[in-house]
Each structure stands twice: as structure tokens, then as C-alpha cells.
Design a protein around this motif. Structure first.
Motif, short mmCIF file in Angstrom:
data_model
loop_
_atom_site.label_atom_id
_atom_site.label_comp_id
_atom_site.label_asym_id
_atom_site.label_seq_id
_atom_site.Cartn_x
_atom_site.Cartn_y
_atom_site.Cartn_z
N MET A 101 0.89 -1.21 0.06
CA MET A 101 -0.05 0.03 -0.07
C MET A 101 0.94 1.39 -0.04
SD MET A 101 -2.15 2.49 1.08
CE MET A 101 -1.98 3.68 2.17
N LEU A 102 1.95 1.18 0.63
CA LEU A 102 2.94 2.34 0.86
C LEU A 102 3.51 2.72 -0.25
CD1 LEU A 102 4.01 1.81 4.61
CD2 LEU A 102 2.62 3.71 3.70
N ASP A 103 3.87 1.61 -1.07
CA ASP A 103 4.82 1.72 -2.21
C ASP A 103 3.89 2.18 -3.20
OD1 ASP A 103 6.76 0.99 -4.06
OD2 ASP A 103 6.12 -1.01 -4.46
N PHE A 104 2.50 1.81 -3.44
CA PHE A 104 1.66 2.27 -4.47
C PHE A 104 1.24 3.84 -4.26
CE2 PHE A 104 -0.45 -2.02 -5.94
CZ PHE A 104 0.63 -2.54 -6.37
N CYS A 105 1.02 4.14 -2.88
CA CYS A 105 0.84 5.28 -2.61
C CYS A 105 1.80 6.26 -2.97
CB CYS A 105 0.56 5.52 -1.02
SG CYS A 105 0.46 7.35 -0.15
N LYS A 106 3.01 5.96 -2.61
CA LYS A 106 4.20 7.00 -2.90
C LYS A 106 4.43 7.04 -4.43
CE LYS A 106 8.86 8.02 -1.64
NZ LYS A 106 9.89 7.36 -2.54
N GLN A 131 -5.70 3.14 -14.75
CA GLN A 131 -5.28 1.86 -14.51
C GLN A 131 -3.83 1.94 -15.24
OE1 GLN A 131 -7.55 -1.71 -15.65
NE2 GLN A 131 -9.15 -0.97 -14.76
N ASN A 132 -3.90 2.28 -16.60
CA ASN A 132 -2.41 2.27 -17.28
C ASN A 132 -1.47 3.04 -16.77
OD1 ASN A 132 -3.54 0.32 -18.85
ND2 ASN A 132 -4.33 1.73 -20.31
N ARG A 133 -1.80 4.28 -16.09
CA ARG A 133 -0.83 5.30 -15.35
C ARG A 133 -0.22 4.32 -14.18
NH1 ARG A 133 -4.68 10.00 -13.82
NH2 ARG A 133 -2.84 10.82 -12.99
N LEU A 134 -0.93 3.68 -13.45
CA LEU A 134 -0.10 2.87 -12.45
C LEU A 134 0.68 1.82 -13.22
CD1 LEU A 134 0.15 2.51 -9.31
CD2 LEU A 134 -1.78 0.95 -9.34
N LEU A 135 0.16 1.25 -14.07
CA LEU A 135 1.06 0.25 -14.43
C LEU A 135 2.11 0.57 -15.33
CD1 LEU A 135 -2.16 -2.07 -16.49
CD2 LEU A 135 -0.82 -2.66 -14.13
N ALA A 136 2.11 1.78 -15.82
CA ALA A 136 3.12 2.35 -16.64
C ALA A 136 4.31 2.65 -15.52
CB ALA A 136 2.73 3.73 -17.26
N LEU A 137 3.96 2.93 -14.16
CA LEU A 137 5.08 3.29 -13.26
C LEU A 137 5.66 2.07 -12.61
CD1 LEU A 137 3.06 6.01 -11.10
CD2 LEU A 137 5.09 6.26 -12.76
#
Ligand code: HEM
Length: 152
Positions: A73-78, A126-132
Motif C-alpha cells: 500500500m505504501l509503495d503504491f501510494c508513494k 489503470q494504465n498510469r499505475l501500470l506504466a509506473l
């Protein structure tokens, strides 16, 4: 004078409205994922799916799931630009002993996509998170036959 003051009042209101609207419109990915609660549900959904995913569940055998849940959760949040500090290990160190192949990485990405889909996150978001996450591939997946320690 009355004309001027009503015009400047209108201008002030327009400016205030623009300022208020700006953060919502600029929308960090973190906001678009639903803030802290949204990111938490997405990370939890991914982990739950991974833990029962026959393609990868064995990899989690020795993991401290509660700790992993918090760190994910902290990894995704950051990553998404949220107000979080990630106190965990770097990706290469955390996954070094798991001997992960591209198929394992793809499986967890699918679990994440399913989790975001279940949360009603639009594809574009969704794609913005996947791109990171995509660039993490090189740290998480072990080169075939190579010892992770030997990787610079
Ligand atoms: C984009 C993909 C991934 C991300 C963002 C991610 C993220 C994380 C994070 C933040 C941690 C905690 C680090 C720490 O323990 O200090 C972690 C640990 C772990 N990850 Fe991943 N991971 C990914 C891919 C995978 C894959 C593909 C697998 C297995 C199929 C996996 C299995 C694990 C396991 C088992 C741990 C715990 C290791 C331990 O407790 O020693 N991860 N991951």
C-alpha cells in the motif's frame, strides 16, 4: 464604480473557483485511484488475488503477509504521488531470492488489473499505475541463469 466592483467580484470568484477546482482537475494518480482508502483496496485486492493465484501463490509461502500488505500500500501510494513514505526494501533486494520469471511478473500485473477493474478504476487511470510499475520488471525478474547478486 458599481460596474467595476461587480466585475472584479466576478473575477475574484472565477479565480477562487479555478483555484478550488485546480487540484481536482490536475488530479494526481493517487487522487484518481481514490486516495489512501482506494489505494489500500487496490493493493489488498492485488495481494488477495496473488495469494490464491495458482501461477504464483507458492512464491508467497514464506512471506510475512501482514507486513507485505502494509508495504505494498505504501509503495503504491508513494509511486502514485500520494503523501506516503515507503519504508521497505528496494525491489531488487526484496525479490532477489524468489527467482521470479517474466510469467510471474505478468501474473501479478493481471491480478492488479483485476483488482483495479473491480474497484471501477477507468482503463486510462489503470494504465498510469501500470506504466509506473513496468520499469520495476528489470529489478524484480531474475535474468535467466544469473545470480541476482551478480547484477549491478
Ligand atoms: C510490479 C510488481 C511488484 C511490486 C510493485 C512488488 C512490491 C513489493 C513490495 C513493496 C514488497 C515489500 C518489500 C519488503 O519486503 O521490504 C514486496 C515483497 C515481496 N514480493 Fe513483490 N512486488 C512485485 C512483484 C512480485 C511478484 C511477481 C512476486 C511473486 C510472484 C512477488 C512476491 C513478493 C514476495 C513473496 C515478497 C516478500 C518477500 C519477503 O518477505 O522476503 N512480488 N513486493
Amino acid at each position: 464604480m458599481p460596474v467595476f466592483s461587480s466585475v472584479s467580484r466576478l473575477a475574484a470568484m472565477a479565480l477562487a473557483a479555478a483555484l478550488l477546482a485546480a487540484p481536482a482537475r490536475a488530479g494526481t494518480l493517487y487522487d484518481d485511484l481514490g486516495g489512501r482508502a482506494g489505494v489500500q483496496r487496490i493493493a489488498d485486492g492485488m495481494l488477495q488475488r496473488a495469494l490464491s493465484d495458482p501461477r504464483i501463490k507458492d512464491k508467497f509461502q514464506d512471506a510475512d503477509i501482514e507486513r507485505l500488505q502494509g508495504l505494498l500500500m505504501l509503495d503504491f501510494c508513494k509511486l502514485a504521488g500520494g503523501p506516503c513514505r515507503y519504508p521497505g526494501r528496494d525491489m531488487a533486494t526484496a525479490h532477489a531470492d524468489l527467482n521470479l520469471a517474466p510469467r510471474h511478473f505478468n501474473a501479478i500485473v493481471e491480478d492488479l488489473q483485476d483488482s483495479m477493474q473491480a474497484e471501477g478504476i477507468p482503463f486510462r487511470t489503470q494504465n498510469r499505475l501500470l506504466a509506473l510499475l513496468a520499469p520495476m520488471h528489470r529489478d524484480i525478474v531474475a535474468p535467466p541463469g544469473a545470480k541476482p547478486e551478480a547484477t549491478p
